[in-house]
Write an enzyme that holds these catalytic residues in place. Structure first.
Site, short mmCIF file in Angstrom:
data_model
loop_
_atom_site.label_atom_id
_atom_site.label_comp_id
_atom_site.label_asym_id
_atom_site.label_seq_id
_atom_site.Cartn_x
_atom_site.Cartn_y
_atom_site.Cartn_z
CB SER A 89 0.50 -12.61 51.29
OG SER A 89 0.90 -11.32 51.26
N1 SAH Z 1 -0.10 -9.26 46.57
C1 SAH Z 1 1.26 -9.60 46.22
C2 SAH Z 1 2.25 -9.41 47.19
C3 SAH Z 1 2.67 -8.00 47.67
S1 SAH Z 1 4.26 -7.60 48.48
C4 SAH Z 1 1.20 -11.07 45.82
O1 SAH Z 1 0.07 -11.67 45.77
O2 SAH Z 1 2.12 -11.43 45.17
C5 SAH Z 1 4.07 -6.08 48.18
C6 SAH Z 1 4.03 -4.95 46.87
O3 SAH Z 1 3.44 -3.86 47.09
C7 SAH Z 1 5.41 -5.31 46.23
O4 SAH Z 1 5.39 -5.82 45.02
C8 SAH Z 1 5.59 -3.59 46.09
O5 SAH Z 1 6.48 -3.29 45.13
C9 SAH Z 1 4.39 -3.21 46.18
N2 SAH Z 1 4.42 -1.72 46.76
C10 SAH Z 1 4.89 -1.08 47.73
N3 SAH Z 1 4.84 0.08 47.57
C11 SAH Z 1 3.83 0.38 46.74
C12 SAH Z 1 3.26 1.50 46.29
N4 SAH Z 1 3.30 3.00 46.88
N5 SAH Z 1 2.44 1.53 45.19
C13 SAH Z 1 1.99 0.18 44.74
N6 SAH Z 1 2.70 -0.88 45.02
C14 SAH Z 1 3.49 -0.76 45.95
#
Ligand code: SAH
Length: 242
Positions: A89
């Protein structure tokens, strides 16, 4: 008689060593100036005011959480790709979610969506009790490695479906969901402590969503504030999205 020159020599040495320290520290992290301007122009200028959050954002080396070829862009005012079609993000959104979470030392925090591990590192600057889960095993593994290398070994990382939370570690004082959900995953409020904060982008995939903060008050989720955002989608059970 001998003591005096020795004392002087020791003092001189101390002055030299102390004099060298700031320069040496800068050499060790050439990104420090970029991080400082990120904090000033992207965070403080937009109203992030919690000094602990600002200090955390100034400390965590964001460039270590992005692919090496993108390191020079790490402090820009935008998200960046981290592989597997996911993104880290924008710094402001990380700071905003962290500020909204109102984390005190000792609080238990769950992040759903580890991604690069950056948000987890920022949280780990505020409390040493952080759990983070990602549904994509390759991202969870890479983030766990980065966090360990940088000394955030207290963060618990696992691969799994964060739609279900992390029941074994619950209840949490704060839960941050860093992927957009079409509606509130029912397990998350259940795993929140009374008075706890849950921050989640809610809304349709691929369009504008609403980053919302809820607080658990007498067992009920109260909506407190929100702002429009755009996140990658949370993987949800089949049939959850309309
Ligand atoms: N917070 C992260 C960015 C998140 S991007 C950072 O600081 O870099 C969103 C993430 O959510 C992705 O890595 C994706 O794989 C994960 N995601 C999507 N659906 C999910 C679920 N049901 N459970 C856990 N993670 C999930």
């Amino acid at each position: 008689m001998i003591i005096k020159p020795l004392g002087l020599a020791a003092c001189t040495l101390l002055v030299i060593v102390m004099g060298l320290r700031p320069a040496a520290a800068q050499d060790a992290d050439p990104y420090q100036p970029l991080r400082e301007s990120m904090v000033t122009w992207q965070l403080k200028a937009r109203g992030i005011s919690d000094s602990r959050v600002l200090a955390a954002m100034e400390r965590v080396p964001r460039h270590r959480f992005v692919p090496e070829r993108l390191a020079s862009l790490a402090y820009g005012d935008h998200p960046l790709p981290i592989g597997s079609e996911q993104t880290i993000s924008q710094p402001y959104i990380v700071a905003l979610m962290t500020e909204w979470a109102q984390i005190k030392p000792g609080d238990k925090v769950l992040e759903v969506g580890t991604g690069s591990g950056y948000q987890a590192a920022v949280l780990a600057e505020l409390t040493d009790r952080v759990w983070t889960i990602d549904i994509r095993p390759e991202l969870a593994a890479k983030a766990a490695g980065t966090l360990k290398t940088l000394g955030y070994s207290q963060v618990q990382v696992k691969s799994g479906d964060g739609y279900l939370g992390w029941p074994e570690a619950a209840p949490f004082d704060a839960i941050l969901v860093t992927a957009a959900a079409s509606r509130m995953p029912p397990a998350l409020p259940q795993q929140l402590r009374e008075g706890g904060r849950l921050i989640i982008p809610l809304g349709p995939e691929g369009r504008v969503q609403t980053l919302t903060r809820f607080r658990k008050v007498q067992g009920k989720m109260q909506e407190e504030k929100n702002v429009p955002v755009s996140f990658v989608p949370l993987v949800e059970p089949p049939g959850t999205r309309d």
